[in-house]
Motif scaffolding. Structure first.
Motif, PDB file in Angstrom:
ATOM      1  N   GLU A 166       0.687  -1.313  -0.076  1.00 56.64           N
ATOM      2  CA  GLU A 166      -0.056  -0.004   0.051  1.00 56.64           C
ATOM      3  C   GLU A 166       0.793   1.446  -0.121  1.00 56.64           C
ATOM      4  N   GLN A 167       1.943   1.167   0.820  1.00 61.53           N
ATOM      5  CA  GLN A 167       2.854   2.415   0.876  1.00 61.53           C
ATOM      6  C   GLN A 167       3.581   2.701  -0.462  1.00 61.53           C
ATOM      7  N   LYS A 168       3.996   1.731  -1.089  1.00 65.64           N
ATOM      8  CA  LYS A 168       4.577   1.941  -2.431  1.00 65.64           C
ATOM      9  C   LYS A 168       3.733   2.328  -3.494  1.00 65.64           C
ATOM     10  N   GLY A 169       2.514   1.790  -3.428  1.00 66.29           N
ATOM     11  CA  GLY A 169       1.332   2.200  -4.334  1.00 66.29           C
ATOM     12  C   GLY A 169       1.032   3.537  -4.422  1.00 66.29           C
ATOM     13  N   GLU A 170       0.976   4.271  -2.984  1.00 68.63           N
ATOM     14  CA  GLU A 170       1.040   5.663  -2.796  1.00 68.63           C
ATOM     15  C   GLU A 170       2.119   6.605  -3.071  1.00 68.63           C
ATOM     16  N   GLU A 171       3.449   5.954  -2.885  1.00 68.85           N
ATOM     17  CA  GLU A 171       4.740   6.598  -3.084  1.00 68.85           C
ATOM     18  C   GLU A 171       4.602   7.016  -4.837  1.00 68.85           C
ATOM     19  N   TYR A 172       4.405   5.750  -5.827  1.00 66.05           N
ATOM     20  CA  TYR A 172       4.613   5.878  -6.900  1.00 66.05           C
ATOM     21  C   TYR A 172       3.265   6.045  -7.920  1.00 66.05           C
ATOM     22  N   GLY A 173       2.101   6.356  -7.049  1.00 62.47           N
ATOM     23  CA  GLY A 173       1.045   6.604  -7.534  1.00 62.47           C
ATOM     24  C   GLY A 173       0.473   5.526  -8.321  1.00 62.47           C
ATOM     25  N   VAL A 174       0.513   4.323  -7.970  1.00 62.99           N
ATOM     26  CA  VAL A 174      -0.031   3.163  -8.935  1.00 62.99           C
ATOM     27  C   VAL A 174      -1.086   2.726  -7.866  1.00 62.99           C
ATOM     28  N   GLY A 175      -2.108   2.162  -8.443  1.00 65.40           N
ATOM     29  CA  GLY A 175      -3.670   1.514  -7.778  1.00 65.40           C
ATOM     30  C   GLY A 175      -3.037   0.006  -7.742  1.00 65.40           C
ATOM     31  N   TRP A 176      -3.289  -0.376  -6.367  1.00 66.39           N
ATOM     32  CA  TRP A 176      -2.866  -1.633  -6.116  1.00 66.39           C
ATOM     33  C   TRP A 176      -4.161  -2.475  -5.574  1.00 66.39           C
ATOM     34  N   LYS A 177      -4.354  -3.529  -6.291  1.00 61.41           N
ATOM     35  CA  LYS A 177      -5.699  -4.436  -5.927  1.00 61.41           C
ATOM     36  C   LYS A 177      -5.236  -5.838  -5.174  1.00 61.41           C
ATOM     37  N   GLY A 178      -3.878  -6.197  -5.080  1.00 58.76           N
ATOM     38  CA  GLY A 178      -3.412  -7.196  -4.421  1.00 58.76           C
ATOM     39  C   GLY A 178      -2.585  -8.052  -5.124  1.00 58.76           C
ATOM     40  N   ARG A 179      -1.828  -8.737  -4.467  1.00 56.58           N
ATOM     41  CA  ARG A 179      -0.941  -9.590  -5.062  1.00 56.58           C
ATOM     42  C   ARG A 179      -1.552 -10.816  -5.931  1.00 56.58           C
ATOM     43  N   SER A 250       7.898   0.905  -8.934  1.00 55.98           N
ATOM     44  CA  SER A 250       8.841   2.183  -9.573  1.00 55.98           C
ATOM     45  C   SER A 250       8.720   1.888 -11.199  1.00 55.98           C
ATOM     46  N   LEU A 251       8.438   0.802 -11.774  1.00 61.15           N
ATOM     47  CA  LEU A 251       8.588   0.601 -13.138  1.00 61.15           C
ATOM     48  C   LEU A 251       7.139   0.569 -13.709  1.00 61.15           C
ATOM     49  N   THR A 252       5.983   0.466 -13.148  1.00 60.20           N
ATOM     50  CA  THR A 252       4.590   0.333 -13.482  1.00 60.20           C
ATOM     51  C   THR A 252       4.079   1.469 -14.312  1.00 60.20           C
ATOM     52  N   LEU A 253       4.321   2.584 -13.808  1.00 59.84           N
ATOM     53  CA  LEU A 253       3.951   4.001 -14.584  1.00 59.84           C
ATOM     54  C   LEU A 253       4.914   4.149 -15.867  1.00 59.84           C
ATOM     55  N   GLU A 254       5.951   3.680 -15.667  1.00 55.19           N
ATOM     56  CA  GLU A 254       7.033   3.824 -16.880  1.00 55.19           C
ATOM     57  C   GLU A 254       6.836   2.968 -18.154  1.00 55.19           C
ATOM     58  N   MET A 255       6.191   1.737 -17.738  1.00 56.92           N
ATOM     59  CA  MET A 255       5.988   0.949 -18.723  1.00 56.92           C
ATOM     60  C   MET A 255       4.777   1.091 -19.446  1.00 56.92           C
ATOM     61  N   ALA A 256       3.771   1.898 -18.909  1.00 50.89           N
ATOM     62  CA  ALA A 256       2.671   2.433 -19.603  1.00 50.89           C
ATOM     63  C   ALA A 256       2.000   1.285 -20.213  1.00 50.89           C
ATOM     64  N   GLY A 257       1.723   0.239 -19.386  1.00 49.14           N
ATOM     65  CA  GLY A 257       0.878  -0.918 -19.726  1.00 49.14           C
ATOM     66  C   GLY A 257       1.244  -2.103 -20.268  1.00 49.14           C
ATOM     67  N   HIS A 258       2.585  -1.895 -20.981  1.00 49.33           N
ATOM     68  CA  HIS A 258       3.214  -2.919 -21.728  1.00 49.33           C
ATOM     69  C   HIS A 258       4.359  -3.479 -21.129  1.00 49.33           C
ATOM     70  N   TYR A 259       4.108  -4.573 -20.689  1.00 47.82           N
ATOM     71  CA  TYR A 259       5.343  -5.158 -20.020  1.00 47.82           C
ATOM     72  C   TYR A 259       6.609  -5.338 -21.011  1.00 47.82           C
ATOM     73  N   ASN A 260       7.958  -4.999 -20.577  1.00 54.66           N
ATOM     74  CA  ASN A 260       9.076  -4.850 -21.272  1.00 54.66           C
ATOM     75  C   ASN A 260      10.140  -5.903 -20.441  1.00 54.66           C
ATOM     76  N   LYS A 261      10.248  -7.050 -20.827  1.00 56.53           N
ATOM     77  CA  LYS A 261      11.461  -7.780 -20.101  1.00 56.53           C
ATOM     78  C   LYS A 261      12.579  -7.542 -20.147  1.00 56.53           C
ATOM     79  N   HIS A 262      13.180  -6.639 -21.167  1.00 56.01           N
ATOM     80  CA  HIS A 262      14.546  -6.285 -21.113  1.00 56.01           C
ATOM     81  C   HIS A 262      14.496  -5.123 -20.162  1.00 56.01           C
ATOM     82  N   LYS A 263      13.757  -4.436 -20.065  1.00 54.08           N
ATOM     83  CA  LYS A 263      13.797  -3.119 -19.076  1.00 54.08           C
ATOM     84  C   LYS A 263      13.620  -3.764 -17.929  1.00 54.08           C
TER      85      LYS A 263
END
Length: 299
Positions: A166-179, A250-263
């Motif tokens: 929850e803390q990391k979700g707030e810190e990086y502005g990412v919605g978190w629905k659970g693992r 930290s990478l969630t918003l940066e990848m803009a919905g497209h998983y990049n294995k190299h990144k």
């Protein structure tokens, strides 16, 4: 094929098949890992070479690598396995994109001193609980854990991790629905969960390699049980906050919905190097086992 973040070492260096303990770098001095997919590992003139699907040839400095992560479409010759094992480099078989951890080849070590110590600690219920308490103490440095049962400490850890998400979700502005992770359906998870799954599996590969190399057993745990690699999972929890959880958010918003294995691979590898994970593992095992001079780097 190694991605654009392949380590800056001279891949033309030759590796002699006959190596000695003194000629091998210790675990802490090795490069963490290289991920390979769709190609073949074999021996050519006493060196290990990687031939990718486009017939490109790369000679690998096996003696300076902690482990090879082999993805889909890879084959390896018997002779290559022999040379890799002699160099104390571990081989792990993983999945594509998510780097799902499937199996690890056990690397031979010079003696079983560390494993005997591990077994003795695990076989004694009081000592086993003390080892677990040392592990939890690294995550709860301000809490007095004396008298706490394993179940109580595991409950505390579960609450801490949920709060951390929850803390990391707030810190990086990412919605978190659970693992969330469904085996075999990696793509159904959201980006944060995909990065968590991939980085967790890569961490398991590195730790499995290091544990084997230092002469411990990944199958003898103190917190986890009923799983294939309980000691690896025990250790992984010491490092997941920075290497996996913070990385994923930290990478969630940066990848803009497209998983990049190299990144993901590049960012994870950079964090492993920055925190000197291979240097910390041996020291942390010494600390949790309560010993000062463990025989950590059996080569």
């Amino acid at each position: 094929m190694p991605d654009e973040t392949t380590p800056g070492v001279a891949l033309s260096n030759r590796l002699l098949i006959k190596v000695t303990r003194d000629s091998l770098p210790q675990v802490k001095d090795k490069y963490p890992f290289i991920y390979l997919e769709r190609g073949r590992l074999e021996i050519d003139d006493s060196s290990v070479k990687w031939i990718d699907c486009e017939a490109n040839v790369v000679r690998l400095p096996i003696a300076t690598l902690n482990c090879l992560l082999l993805g889909p479409g890879t084959t390896i010759t018997h002779e290559a396995v022999k040379v890799i094992a002699q160099s104390n480099c571990n081989v792990c078989w993983v999945g594509e994109d998510s780097l799902l951890f499937y199996a690890s080849g056990q690397t031979p070590t010079t003696d079983t001193r560390n494993m005997r110590m591990q077994v003795k600690l695990a076989a004694d219920s009081k000592k086993s609980l003390e080892v677990a308490r040392h592990m939890f103490a690294k995550r709860f440095p301000e809490v007095n854990l004396l008298g706490k049962s394993l179940k109580e400490m595991m409950g505390m850890e579960g609450y801490r991790v949920r709060a951390l998400y929850e803390q990391k979700g707030e810190e990086y502005g990412v919605g978190w629905k659970g693992r969330s992770f469904i085996p075999g359906k990696f793509e159904l998870g959201d980006i944060t969960n995909q990065v968590l799954t991939a980085s967790n599996a890569a961490l398991y590969g590195i730790l499995s390699s290091a544990v084997h190399s230092m002469g411990y057993s990944p199958h003898i745990g103190f917190i986890h049980s009923g799983s294939p690699l309980p000691f690896v999972y025990d250790l992984a929890d010491l490092y997941k906050e920075y290497l996996c959880i913070d990385l994923a958010f930290s990478l969630t918003l940066e990848m803009a919905g497209h998983y990049n294995k190299h990144k993901v691979s590049a960012a994870f590898r950079q964090r492993v190097i920055e925190m000197d994970l291979l240097g910390k593992i041996g020291q942390d095992i010494d600390s949790i086992f309560g010993v000062k001079n463990a025989h950590r780097d059996s080569q």
